[in-house]
Design an enzyme around this catalytic site. Structure first.
Site, PDB file in Angstrom:
ATOM      1  N   LYS A 171      -0.978  32.099  53.753  1.00  7.09           N
ATOM      2  CA  LYS A 171      -0.449  31.721  52.438  1.00  7.09           C
ATOM      3  C   LYS A 171       0.399  30.466  52.559  1.00  7.09           C
ATOM      4  O   LYS A 171       1.455  30.473  53.174  1.00  7.09           O
ATOM      5  CB  LYS A 171       0.421  32.837  51.864  1.00  7.09           C
ATOM      6  CG  LYS A 171       0.726  32.586  50.394  1.00  7.09           C
ATOM      7  CD  LYS A 171       1.894  33.383  49.870  1.00  7.09           C
ATOM      8  CE  LYS A 171       3.176  32.608  49.831  1.00  7.09           C
ATOM      9  NZ  LYS A 171       3.171  31.418  48.979  1.00  7.09           N
ATOM     10  N   GLY A 224       9.992  29.330  57.220  1.00  6.89           N
ATOM     11  CA  GLY A 224      10.597  29.206  55.898  1.00  6.89           C
ATOM     12  C   GLY A 224      12.095  29.431  55.989  1.00  6.89           C
ATOM     13  O   GLY A 224      12.700  29.292  57.055  1.00  6.89           O
ATOM     14  N   THR A 226      15.898  31.203  55.909  1.00  6.72           N
ATOM     15  CA  THR A 226      16.480  32.339  56.633  1.00  6.72           C
ATOM     16  C   THR A 226      16.522  33.588  55.749  1.00  6.72           C
ATOM     17  O   THR A 226      16.237  34.700  56.232  1.00  6.72           O
ATOM     18  CB  THR A 226      17.885  31.959  57.147  1.00  6.72           C
ATOM     19  OG1 THR A 226      17.704  30.894  58.103  1.00  6.72           O
ATOM     20  CG2 THR A 226      18.587  33.118  57.826  1.00  6.72           C
ATOM     21  N   ALA A 227      16.824  33.440  54.462  1.00  5.81           N
ATOM     22  CA  ALA A 227      16.894  34.617  53.580  1.00  5.81           C
ATOM     23  C   ALA A 227      15.522  35.289  53.488  1.00  5.81           C
ATOM     24  O   ALA A 227      15.416  36.525  53.579  1.00  5.81           O
ATOM     25  CB  ALA A 227      17.368  34.205  52.194  1.00  5.81           C
ATOM     26  N   THR A 228      14.453  34.484  53.350  1.00  6.00           N
ATOM     27  CA  THR A 228      13.103  35.062  53.300  1.00  6.00           C
ATOM     28  C   THR A 228      12.769  35.712  54.645  1.00  6.00           C
ATOM     29  O   THR A 228      12.162  36.781  54.695  1.00  6.00           O
ATOM     30  CB  THR A 228      12.059  33.974  52.969  1.00  6.00           C
ATOM     31  OG1 THR A 228      12.544  33.159  51.922  1.00  6.00           O
ATOM     32  CG2 THR A 228      10.729  34.579  52.565  1.00  6.00           C
ATOM     33  N   GLU A 246      10.342  31.214  62.179  1.00  4.47           N
ATOM     34  CA  GLU A 246      10.925  29.878  62.344  1.00  4.47           C
ATOM     35  C   GLU A 246      11.692  29.580  61.072  1.00  4.47           C
ATOM     36  O   GLU A 246      11.095  29.334  60.027  1.00  4.47           O
ATOM     37  CB  GLU A 246       9.817  28.834  62.556  1.00  4.47           C
ATOM     38  CG  GLU A 246       8.912  29.099  63.753  1.00  4.47           C
ATOM     39  CD  GLU A 246       9.663  29.112  65.069  1.00  4.47           C
ATOM     40  OE1 GLU A 246      10.734  28.463  65.163  1.00  4.47           O
ATOM     41  OE2 GLU A 246       9.211  29.785  65.998  1.00  4.47           O
ATOM     42  N   CYS A 280      13.149  20.831  58.804  1.00  3.99           N
ATOM     43  CA  CYS A 280      14.087  21.797  59.385  1.00  3.99           C
ATOM     44  C   CYS A 280      14.832  21.192  60.574  1.00  3.99           C
ATOM     45  O   CYS A 280      15.886  21.685  60.954  1.00  3.99           O
ATOM     46  CB  CYS A 280      13.332  23.045  59.811  1.00  3.99           C
ATOM     47  SG  CYS A 280      11.952  22.676  60.896  1.00  3.99           S
ATOM     48  N   GLU A 382      22.640  25.347  54.787  1.00  7.92           N
ATOM     49  CA  GLU A 382      21.519  24.404  54.854  1.00  7.92           C
ATOM     50  C   GLU A 382      21.284  23.782  53.472  1.00  7.92           C
ATOM     51  O   GLU A 382      21.054  24.494  52.501  1.00  7.92           O
ATOM     52  CB  GLU A 382      20.256  25.129  55.323  1.00  7.92           C
ATOM     53  CG  GLU A 382      19.114  24.172  55.574  1.00  7.92           C
ATOM     54  CD  GLU A 382      17.820  24.878  55.945  1.00  7.92           C
ATOM     55  OE1 GLU A 382      17.516  25.920  55.341  1.00  7.92           O
ATOM     56  OE2 GLU A 382      17.122  24.376  56.851  1.00  7.92           O
TER      57      GLU A 382
HETATM   58  P1  NDP Z   1      10.837  30.015  51.718  1.00 11.10           P
HETATM   59  O1  NDP Z   1      11.439  30.979  52.654  1.00 11.10           O
HETATM   60  O2  NDP Z   1      11.260  30.056  50.312  1.00 11.10           O
HETATM   61  O3  NDP Z   1       9.250  30.148  51.689  1.00 11.10           O
HETATM   62  C1  NDP Z   1       8.436  30.028  52.829  1.00 11.10           C
HETATM   63  C2  NDP Z   1       7.117  30.728  52.548  1.00 11.10           C
HETATM   64  O4  NDP Z   1       7.339  32.121  52.446  1.00 11.10           O
HETATM   65  C3  NDP Z   1       6.465  30.304  51.247  1.00 11.10           C
HETATM   66  O5  NDP Z   1       5.067  30.306  51.419  1.00 11.10           O
HETATM   67  C4  NDP Z   1       6.937  31.396  50.319  1.00 11.10           C
HETATM   68  O6  NDP Z   1       6.119  31.495  49.194  1.00 11.10           O
HETATM   69  C5  NDP Z   1       6.816  32.599  51.224  1.00 11.10           C
HETATM   70  N1  NDP Z   1       7.568  33.774  50.823  1.00 11.10           N
HETATM   71  C6  NDP Z   1       8.619  33.865  49.952  1.00 11.10           C
HETATM   72  N2  NDP Z   1       9.025  35.154  49.838  1.00 11.10           N
HETATM   73  C7  NDP Z   1       8.243  35.886  50.663  1.00 11.10           C
HETATM   74  C8  NDP Z   1       8.186  37.280  51.007  1.00 11.10           C
HETATM   75  N3  NDP Z   1       9.014  38.180  50.493  1.00 11.10           N
HETATM   76  N4  NDP Z   1       7.269  37.685  51.897  1.00 11.10           N
HETATM   77  C9  NDP Z   1       6.438  36.797  52.465  1.00 11.10           C
HETATM   78  N5  NDP Z   1       6.417  35.476  52.163  1.00 11.10           N
HETATM   79  C10 NDP Z   1       7.321  35.017  51.285  1.00 11.10           C
HETATM   80  O7  NDP Z   1      11.077  28.602  52.381  1.00 11.10           O
HETATM   81  P2  NDP Z   1      10.765  27.218  51.741  1.00 11.10           P
HETATM   82  O8  NDP Z   1       9.324  27.131  51.352  1.00 11.10           O
HETATM   83  O9  NDP Z   1      11.824  26.959  50.732  1.00 11.10           O
HETATM   84  O10 NDP Z   1      10.950  26.228  52.990  1.00 11.10           O
HETATM   85  C11 NDP Z   1      12.158  25.660  53.330  1.00 11.10           C
HETATM   86  C12 NDP Z   1      12.803  26.429  54.456  1.00 11.10           C
HETATM   87  O11 NDP Z   1      11.941  26.466  55.576  1.00 11.10           O
HETATM   88  C13 NDP Z   1      14.064  25.760  54.948  1.00 11.10           C
HETATM   89  O12 NDP Z   1      15.068  26.750  55.142  1.00 11.10           O
HETATM   90  C14 NDP Z   1      13.665  25.179  56.285  1.00 11.10           C
HETATM   91  O13 NDP Z   1      14.709  25.026  57.192  1.00 11.10           O
HETATM   92  C15 NDP Z   1      12.659  26.159  56.763  1.00 11.10           C
HETATM   93  N6  NDP Z   1      11.790  25.553  57.747  1.00 11.10           N
HETATM   94  C16 NDP Z   1      11.910  25.947  59.054  1.00 11.10           C
HETATM   95  C17 NDP Z   1      11.148  25.342  60.035  1.00 11.10           C
HETATM   96  C18 NDP Z   1      11.229  25.794  61.456  1.00 11.10           C
HETATM   97  O14 NDP Z   1      10.306  25.506  62.204  1.00 11.10           O
HETATM   98  N7  NDP Z   1      12.260  26.505  61.877  1.00 11.10           N
HETATM   99  C19 NDP Z   1      10.220  24.255  59.717  1.00 11.10           C
HETATM  100  C20 NDP Z   1      10.166  23.936  58.310  1.00 11.10           C
HETATM  101  C21 NDP Z   1      10.933  24.574  57.369  1.00 11.10           C
HETATM  102  P3  NDP Z   1       6.530  30.731  47.829  1.00 11.10           P
HETATM  103  O15 NDP Z   1       6.797  29.309  48.152  1.00 11.10           O
HETATM  104  O16 NDP Z   1       5.318  30.917  47.024  1.00 11.10           O
HETATM  105  O17 NDP Z   1       7.727  31.446  47.305  1.00 11.10           O
END
Ligand code: NDP
Length: 478
Positions: A171, A224, A226-228, A246, A280, A382
């Site tokens: 996804k 994505g 940290t909260a997710t 990550e 990130c 962040e």
């Molecule tokens: P999110 O956590 O909001 O979303 C990441 C993905 O998870 C999206 O596809 C999102 O879908 C999906 N998602 C949301 N809720 C759920 C759930 N309950 N169960 C499963 N999947 C879910 O992150 P962002 O997209 O806002 O990305 C930014 C964040 O990612 C920043 O905190 C950044 O630091 C981090 N990041 C970390 C990296 C690393 O390698 N450590 C690299 C790049 C980014 P949808 O968008 O449809 O809600």
């Protein structure tokens, strides 16, 4: 234009026929729609992946590799088109998408397609026994990726899973679904068997959550926030799923007085504002040794002010549009918070109106904040935008303690020409990655990931291939 799910080798809308609007961040206008899928689409995708698993896993690795290499070649063939699409969907400058995102997507495919052919398991010999370990692909795995580096991070996850013989339900973020959709067409053209990769578009709380909850999924690779990540861990842990998380960062960038000054300034501008600060790994807390603090701030601000912010399609643009209206507002709120906390905005600090095509877009000036303590919210949470805070330090110990003084532990950068000091400081930083006198210099073989609230597990190289396998040790008495 309609983006479609890729399930069991075919492109299809969500079964419920519901759609979500897809907005171009540079204009604020809807320019396509994507399926608002739900658990029933996820179930179909998982069934397709389960049916495809046996034959994909049993295919000789050279054959899997050949298909993945074909996909890499097709990405290269369509690189210009994909870069345009990524820029329109994400808001990043087209030049950045063309030079970083898309080349890296094909490099990810190529790297893991070839790595899997060199993958070997361990054998341990002793006087009375030989142990050998088999590593078999886990089955159907879930890969969930964010909106900041859409195709780059999507391929970074699915390539090792597919190369090692897993089938995948993936996804992409609903905010940037376009290049994953275009990628699904390339998979069909390359002859990827039906069901091996399935891409379900839609909301995280519906589609992502259904993937994580599904009992047939033994492993989740997630990048994505940290909260997710916490929510995913809470769902997956009682089911004993394997997790690679990550997550976010609040990365320190430490500049010692004995650095190569010009290099430190120009790379720090890049590590602060590349991709609008939506990486990130961006260094959002810059610690500068007091001896050169004023000189560094002056040079850094001067360079920052010269960064062209504007239409991502313009070749001259260095800072494009923020990815979404919600994120745009979040960043502006943090800038207001920084002011309330006593910060001095010495550069930027405001939303910008770009006249013409991009009038309705989400643009923010690259922003530099001074005068805040490391402990305030601006320096602890962040922001994930074009905003950095610069703070002085006096001693090496203080720099290390400030750098380590957050809940995050993803990456750190440090600048010094003193080799002993560089190794000493790197050894003491509580992060998964340290760059010395460089930033974002990547070797895909190295372990990639963070500590503390920046995540669990590592991607890259053998770590990624091992993650998608189940080891079994077999002991033979001699
Ligand atoms: P999110 O956590 O909001 O979303 C990441 C993905 O998870 C999206 O596809 C999102 O879908 C999906 N998602 C949301 N809720 C759920 C759930 N309950 N169960 C499963 N999947 C879910 O992150 P962002 O997209 O806002 O990305 C930014 C964040 O990612 C920043 O905190 C950044 O630091 C981090 N990041 C970390 C990296 C690393 O390698 N450590 C690299 C790049 C980014 P949808 O968008 O449809 O809600």
């Amino acid at each position: 234009m309609q983006i479609l799910n890729y399930i069991n080798g075919t492109l299809q809308p969500a079964k419920n026929q519901q759609w979500l609007a897809n907005i171009e961040p540079a204009t604020g206008q809807v320019y396509s729609e994507l399926p608002d899928s739900d658990a029933s689409d996820v179930n179909d995708a998982i069934t397709a992946a389960e049916n495809a698993f046996d034959s994909w896993a049993k295919l000789p690795s050279e054959k899997r590799s050949a298909i993945l290499l074909r996909i890499a070649d097709l990405i290269d063939r369509d690189a210009e088109f994909l870069a345009q699409a990524e820029s329109k969907d994400q808001g990043k400058p087209v030049k950045l998408a063309a030079s970083v995102d898309i080349p890296r997507a094909s490099a990810n495919m190529r790297f893991f397609a070839t790595a899997a052919m060199h993958f070997a398991s361990e054998s341990h010999h002793s006087a009375d026994a030989i142990n050998y370990t088999t590593r078999t692909p886990l089955g159907v795995v879930a890969c969930i990726s964010p909106w900041n580096l859409p195709l780059y991070l999507f391929t970074w996850k699915i390539a090792p899973a597919l190369a090692i013989g897993c089938t995948v339900v993936a996804k992409p973020s609903e905010l940037t679904p376009m290049t994953a959709f275009l990628f699904s067409k390339l998979c069909m053209e390359a002859g990827l068997p039906a069901g091996v990769l399935n891409i379900v578009h839609g909301l995280g709380q519906k589609v992502g959550q259904a993937m994580v909850e599904h009992p047939a999924i033994p492993a989740v690779s997630f990048t994505g926030g940290t909260a997710t990540g916490k929510q995913i861990a809470a769902t997956a842990a009682p089911m004993f799923k394997k997790l690679s998380l990550e997550l976010g960062g609040k990365n320190p960038n430490i500049v010692f007085a004995d650095c190569d000054f010009d290099q430190a300034v120009s790379t720090s501008v890049l590590s602060s504002f590349s991709n609008q600060g939506e990486i990130c790994l961006c260094g959002s807390r810059i610690f500068v040794e007091r001896k050169i603090y004023d000189r560094f701030v002056a040079a850094f601000v001067e360079k920052t002010k010269s960064l062209p912010v504007g239409d991502p399609q313009d070749e001259k643009t260095k800072v494009g549009a923020i990815n979404s209206a919600g994120h745009f507002q979040k960043i502006l709120n943090y800038i207001e918070l920084a002011k309330k906390e006593g910060g001095e905005i010495v550069c930027g600090g405001r939303a910008i109106k770009i006249l013409g095509r991009c009038e309705g877009g989400y643009f923010i000036e690259p922003t530099v904040i001074l005068g805040l303590p490391n402990t305030c919210r601006t320096n602890q949470e962040e922001i994930f935008g074009p905003v950095v805070s610069i703070m002085p330090f006096d001693t090496e110990e203080e720099a290390i303690s400030l750098a380590n003084g957050t809940l995050y532990g993803l990456a750190a950068t440090l600048w010094t020409e003193n080799l002993k000091k560089a190794h000493r400081v790197a050894g003491n930083l509580k992060t998964g990655i340290v760059w010395i006198n460089c930033w974002l210099l990547r070797d895909l073989r190295t372990p990639f990931g963070g500590t503390k609230q920046s995540g669990v597990g590592r991607e890259g190289g053998w770590e990624a291939l091992r993650f998608f396998t189940e080891p079994k040790n077999i002991c033979v008495k001699l």
